[in-house]
Structures are given as C-alpha cells and as structure tokens.
Design a protein around this motif. Sequence first.
Motif, PDB file in Angstrom:
ATOM      1  N   VAL A 140      18.678  21.030 -34.135  1.00 21.13           N
ATOM      2  CA  VAL A 140      18.689  22.171 -35.044  1.00 21.13           C
ATOM      3  C   VAL A 140      17.682  23.208 -34.551  1.00 21.13           C
ATOM      4  O   VAL A 140      16.509  22.878 -34.312  1.00 21.13           O
ATOM      5  N   TYR A 141      18.141  24.427 -34.423  1.00 22.10           N
ATOM      6  CA  TYR A 141      17.305  25.551 -34.014  1.00 22.10           C
ATOM      7  C   TYR A 141      17.347  26.601 -35.126  1.00 22.10           C
ATOM      8  O   TYR A 141      18.295  26.663 -35.911  1.00 22.10           O
ATOM      9  N   VAL A 142      16.339  27.455 -35.145  1.00 20.10           N
ATOM     10  CA  VAL A 142      16.349  28.594 -36.050  1.00 20.10           C
ATOM     11  C   VAL A 142      15.844  29.802 -35.278  1.00 20.10           C
ATOM     12  O   VAL A 142      15.023  29.667 -34.353  1.00 20.10           O
ATOM     13  N   THR A 143      16.347  30.980 -35.616  1.00 14.69           N
ATOM     14  CA  THR A 143      15.925  32.182 -34.922  1.00 14.69           C
ATOM     15  C   THR A 143      14.453  32.486 -35.215  1.00 14.69           C
ATOM     16  O   THR A 143      13.917  32.125 -36.259  1.00 14.69           O
ATOM     17  N   LYS A 144      13.834  33.165 -34.263  1.00 12.16           N
ATOM     18  CA  LYS A 144      12.424  33.522 -34.389  1.00 12.16           C
ATOM     19  C   LYS A 144      12.242  34.576 -35.478  1.00 12.16           C
ATOM     20  O   LYS A 144      13.158  35.360 -35.754  1.00 12.16           O
ATOM     21  N   GLN A 145      11.058  34.586 -36.084  1.00 12.21           N
ATOM     22  CA  GLN A 145      10.753  35.603 -37.068  1.00 12.21           C
ATOM     23  C   GLN A 145      10.847  36.989 -36.413  1.00 12.21           C
ATOM     24  O   GLN A 145      10.311  37.197 -35.321  1.00 12.21           O
ATOM     25  N   GLY A 146      11.541  37.899 -37.073  1.00 10.95           N
ATOM     26  CA  GLY A 146      11.779  39.227 -36.524  1.00 10.95           C
ATOM     27  C   GLY A 146      13.167  39.396 -35.956  1.00 10.95           C
ATOM     28  O   GLY A 146      13.609  40.534 -35.722  1.00 10.95           O
ATOM     29  N   PHE A 147      13.892  38.296 -35.713  1.00  5.29           N
ATOM     30  CA  PHE A 147      15.285  38.389 -35.265  1.00  5.29           C
ATOM     31  C   PHE A 147      16.126  39.019 -36.370  1.00  5.29           C
ATOM     32  O   PHE A 147      15.948  38.723 -37.554  1.00  5.29           O
ATOM     33  N   TRP A 156      19.552  31.949 -26.334  1.00  5.90           N
ATOM     34  CA  TRP A 156      18.608  30.836 -26.318  1.00  5.90           C
ATOM     35  C   TRP A 156      17.171  31.306 -26.512  1.00  5.90           C
ATOM     36  O   TRP A 156      16.358  30.630 -27.134  1.00  5.90           O
ATOM     37  N   GLY A 157      16.858  32.484 -25.984  1.00  5.16           N
ATOM     38  CA  GLY A 157      15.503  33.008 -26.108  1.00  5.16           C
ATOM     39  C   GLY A 157      15.143  33.442 -27.516  1.00  5.16           C
ATOM     40  O   GLY A 157      13.968  33.682 -27.806  1.00  5.16           O
ATOM     41  N   ASN A 158      16.154  33.539 -28.396  1.00  2.43           N
ATOM     42  CA  ASN A 158      15.910  33.914 -29.791  1.00  2.43           C
ATOM     43  C   ASN A 158      15.603  32.725 -30.674  1.00  2.43           C
ATOM     44  O   ASN A 158      15.311  32.906 -31.863  1.00  2.43           O
ATOM     45  N   LEU A 159      15.676  31.510 -30.128  1.00  5.11           N
ATOM     46  CA  LEU A 159      15.662  30.307 -30.948  1.00  5.11           C
ATOM     47  C   LEU A 159      14.427  29.449 -30.724  1.00  5.11           C
ATOM     48  O   LEU A 159      13.883  29.383 -29.616  1.00  5.11           O
ATOM     49  N   ASP A 160      14.033  28.744 -31.795  1.00  2.00           N
ATOM     50  CA  ASP A 160      13.045  27.671 -31.711  1.00  2.00           C
ATOM     51  C   ASP A 160      13.712  26.385 -32.172  1.00  2.00           C
ATOM     52  O   ASP A 160      14.397  26.358 -33.209  1.00  2.00           O
ATOM     53  N   SER A 179      13.034  21.681 -41.577  1.00  8.38           N
ATOM     54  CA  SER A 179      12.071  22.664 -42.059  1.00  8.38           C
ATOM     55  C   SER A 179      12.105  23.899 -41.169  1.00  8.38           C
ATOM     56  O   SER A 179      12.353  23.808 -39.960  1.00  8.38           O
ATOM     57  N   PHE A 180      11.845  25.053 -41.774  1.00  9.62           N
ATOM     58  CA  PHE A 180      11.814  26.321 -41.053  1.00  9.62           C
ATOM     59  C   PHE A 180      10.426  26.943 -41.191  1.00  9.62           C
ATOM     60  O   PHE A 180      10.228  27.912 -41.940  1.00  9.62           O
ATOM     61  N   PRO A 181       9.440  26.431 -40.493  1.00  9.40           N
ATOM     62  CA  PRO A 181       8.067  26.922 -40.669  1.00  9.40           C
ATOM     63  C   PRO A 181       7.923  28.380 -40.238  1.00  9.40           C
ATOM     64  O   PRO A 181       8.472  28.811 -39.221  1.00  9.40           O
ATOM     65  N   GLY A 182       7.194  29.129 -41.050  1.00  6.33           N
ATOM     66  CA  GLY A 182       6.884  30.509 -40.696  1.00  6.33           C
ATOM     67  C   GLY A 182       8.047  31.471 -40.790  1.00  6.33           C
ATOM     68  O   GLY A 182       7.953  32.608 -40.306  1.00  6.33           O
ATOM     69  N   ARG A 183       9.143  31.054 -41.427  1.00 10.20           N
ATOM     70  CA  ARG A 183      10.311  31.912 -41.530  1.00 10.20           C
ATOM     71  C   ARG A 183      10.489  32.452 -42.941  1.00 10.20           C
ATOM     72  O   ARG A 183      10.321  31.728 -43.916  1.00 10.20           O
ATOM     73  N   THR A 184      10.831  33.728 -43.010  1.00 10.17           N
ATOM     74  CA  THR A 184      11.278  34.340 -44.260  1.00 10.17           C
ATOM     75  C   THR A 184      12.374  35.327 -43.920  1.00 10.17           C
ATOM     76  O   THR A 184      12.458  35.843 -42.795  1.00 10.17           O
ATOM     77  N   GLY A 185      13.241  35.592 -44.901  1.00  6.81           N
ATOM     78  CA  GLY A 185      14.279  36.588 -44.722  1.00  6.81           C
ATOM     79  C   GLY A 185      15.495  36.075 -43.964  1.00  6.81           C
ATOM     80  O   GLY A 185      15.760  34.873 -43.911  1.00  6.81           O
ATOM     81  N   ALA A 186      16.237  36.993 -43.370  1.00  5.63           N
ATOM     82  CA  ALA A 186      17.509  36.680 -42.722  1.00  5.63           C
ATOM     83  C   ALA A 186      17.292  35.986 -41.379  1.00  5.63           C
ATOM     84  O   ALA A 186      16.521  36.463 -40.528  1.00  5.63           O
ATOM     85  N   HIS A 187      17.978  34.858 -41.201  1.00  2.77           N
ATOM     86  CA  HIS A 187      17.894  34.091 -39.956  1.00  2.77           C
ATOM     87  C   HIS A 187      19.246  33.457 -39.663  1.00  2.77           C
ATOM     88  O   HIS A 187      20.162  33.465 -40.502  1.00  2.77           O
TER      89      HIS A 187
END
Length: 211
Positions: A140-147, A156-160, A179-187
């Motif tokens: 499971v990956y989630v996009t970086k904050q600010g994406f 791939w470079g957009n993901l953690d 868990s999505f640490p440090g994430r808020t908003g649209a992802h």
Amino acid sequence: MRTPISRALVLLVAVVVGLLPWAGPAQAHGTIINPSTRAYQCWKTWGSQHMNPAMQTQDPMCYRAFQANPDTMWNWMSALRDGLAGQYQQRTPDGQLCANALSRNSTLNQPGAWKATNVSRNITVQMYDQASHGADFFRVYVTKQGFNPATQSVGWGNLDLVATTGRYAPAQNISFNVSFPGRTGAHVMFVIWKASHMDQTYMWCSDINVS
C-alpha cells in the motif's frame, strides 16, 4: 426449416449476447472496495444507470471512463497482468499506475475530479476477491503531501510505501489496517496485490480525502 422471421430473431439474439458484458471464470477476480478504486466507484455509482446524462456533470471522470471504454467498469475485478516476476516499478511506467499499465483502462490514469472516500489517517482497507485467490502480499502506497490528484497523474516518485502485508489464505473478503502519517486532504492510495495462485499482479488507485 426456419422462416425469415425466425432467422432474424436468432440473429438479433446473437447480436445482443455479443454486446453483453462478460465476466467468465478467467475474469472473476477482485479489487479494493473500501476505499473504492476508481473503476469500482464508477461501476458502483453508475453501473445500473450508465446511460443517465446526469453523470456528465455529477461525476465527469466516470463519464469520461464510460465513454472511453465501459468494459473498464463492467470488469472492475480484472485489472491484472501476468508474469511480472516482481518487476512492478520497472514494468509499470509513471502515469500508468492507476490502470496497471493496461491500455484498455487508460482513462483511470487521468488526473481530475475523481470521487474520493473520506477517511481518517488510520483505516481498514477492504478487498473483495470473487475467486478467493488469496494473496502473497499487498503493498500500500499513498501520495506525498502536496500531491494534487486533480492535476497530477500518479508516478512512483509521488508515492510513499506505508504498508506491506504478509500472506492471506484464499478468501473472498480480506481486510488489513493502514496508516497515512502526515497526510491531510486529497490523496491517492495505490495498492499492489500479488495473488497467490500464480504470478498475477493487480494494481489500483483509490481516491481518498484524509482528515
């Protein structure tokens, strides 16, 4: 001996059957149903009313997907590739992750106003597998904050990477915590499923709004 009318009816039935979506055993697999993947969300919301003109204004991304290839939604459970041998990043180019690099599903890669599932930073992901294949793992990956999913396609470079599960025995319903640490908003949540019955890999994008 068939009359002209009976021959016409046979032809009509054959044409109708040929137009129906088909999901035979080779296509019966699964997807993430919560938070819904893009294809599954479009099918769940509009599958029974895919001719409704309201879709164009109420859900423009699903409208584009249905216009491009309705089979993407009818076969929401079949976004698979065989024989990747673990080369997921090498054989899945940036901008093609949401469609698992399948050209028939390419509209799923497009950035835009996809309907998002509201989630917290700690969720239970639910996967439904019609054929009960089980899993070697889920990644499971989630996009970086600010994406920005409205303007950016997923690379791939957009993901953690936020979770890698262990094996799961064959079952139709599988769930695991993420868990999505440090994430808020649209992802975008991106998931790789390596099925356990053969070298068969699925990749999906789910749009989420993290609060």
